[in-house]
Design a protein around this motif. Sequence first.
Motif, PDB file in Angstrom:
ATOM      1  N   SER A 161       7.355   0.274  16.175  1.00  0.00           N
ATOM      2  CA  SER A 161       5.961  -0.026  15.770  1.00  0.00           C
ATOM      3  C   SER A 161       5.620  -1.134  15.384  1.00  0.00           C
ATOM      4  O   SER A 161       6.286  -1.741  15.265  1.00  0.00           O
ATOM      5  N   THR A 162       4.817  -1.695  16.406  1.00  0.00           N
ATOM      6  CA  THR A 162       4.153  -2.762  15.696  1.00  0.00           C
ATOM      7  C   THR A 162       2.557  -2.490  15.282  1.00  0.00           C
ATOM      8  O   THR A 162       1.876  -1.392  15.591  1.00  0.00           O
ATOM      9  N   ILE A 163       1.913  -3.649  14.546  1.00  0.00           N
ATOM     10  CA  ILE A 163       0.749  -2.966  13.899  1.00  0.00           C
ATOM     11  C   ILE A 163      -0.595  -4.062  14.604  1.00  0.00           C
ATOM     12  O   ILE A 163      -0.234  -5.516  14.150  1.00  0.00           O
ATOM     13  N   PRO A 164      -1.401  -3.368  15.319  1.00  0.00           N
ATOM     14  CA  PRO A 164      -1.690  -4.327  16.429  1.00  0.00           C
ATOM     15  C   PRO A 164      -3.248  -5.139  15.069  1.00  0.00           C
ATOM     16  O   PRO A 164      -3.649  -3.995  14.145  1.00  0.00           O
ATOM     17  N   GLY A 165      -3.992  -6.304  15.391  1.00  0.00           N
ATOM     18  CA  GLY A 165      -5.068  -6.294  14.682  1.00  0.00           C
ATOM     19  C   GLY A 165      -6.160  -5.690  14.762  1.00  0.00           C
ATOM     20  O   GLY A 165      -6.552  -4.500  15.509  1.00  0.00           O
TER      21      GLY A 165
END
Lengths: 79, 153
Positions: free
Chosen positions: A61-65
Amino acid sequence: MLVLSRKINESVIIGDNIQIMVVEIKGDQIKLGISAPKEVTVYRGEIFEAIQNENKEASQSTIPGGVGNLLKKNNKLPS
Amino acid sequence: MSTMIIKSRPYGEIEIPQDDIITFPFGILAFEDYKEYVILSDNNNAPLFWLQNIEDPGLAFVIIKPELIFPEYSPDISTNQLNLLFGNTNINDLSTWCIVTIPQDQPEKMTMNMQGPLILSLKKRIGGQFISGNENHPVRRPILDLIKAGEIA
């Protein structure tokens, strides 16, 4: 993997204090009775696998803005 | 307070207080060999946090405090299980976190894992992943289900 044949009411012993007994056989379903010390956790295999698979996917997972703010807004959290 | 430089997936090289490290003696399911983590926060991402592994800079999880989304959530974990990891500890010293899965192409479908919560003792700096015995706690609980696709930058 060790494979043993058991009939109803027969059991296997694992280590000194874990007993697994065949309690009922109905069609393609088998009911097992498990006696184990309370510190031994017993779970259905698929729950374990589901969490392992989910962890693997979550690790990508990455955290989108803007997601943090959306979460706050959506769940009425204080910002 | 002594600090150390670590490499993190979200922020690259950063300096953290050594005391911030949390040891997971049994790791996290499927990542049993990775035992040292640190929680990284970032105002832009709150209420999401990063759980960054120390041994492998590429290994990091997004986590959230589940009570923010579901105040009534209480994982079903026996005191025995907790005692095995934390010793005789005050339950009030423990905090519960859930791992968040954010699909790269569809972030609005993000979910949190209520079946395998992380329980941490921030006092003892140890933690572990537990399995909730409550079958109503799914592995994937949507947490942004009302948000339409396209609203996320």
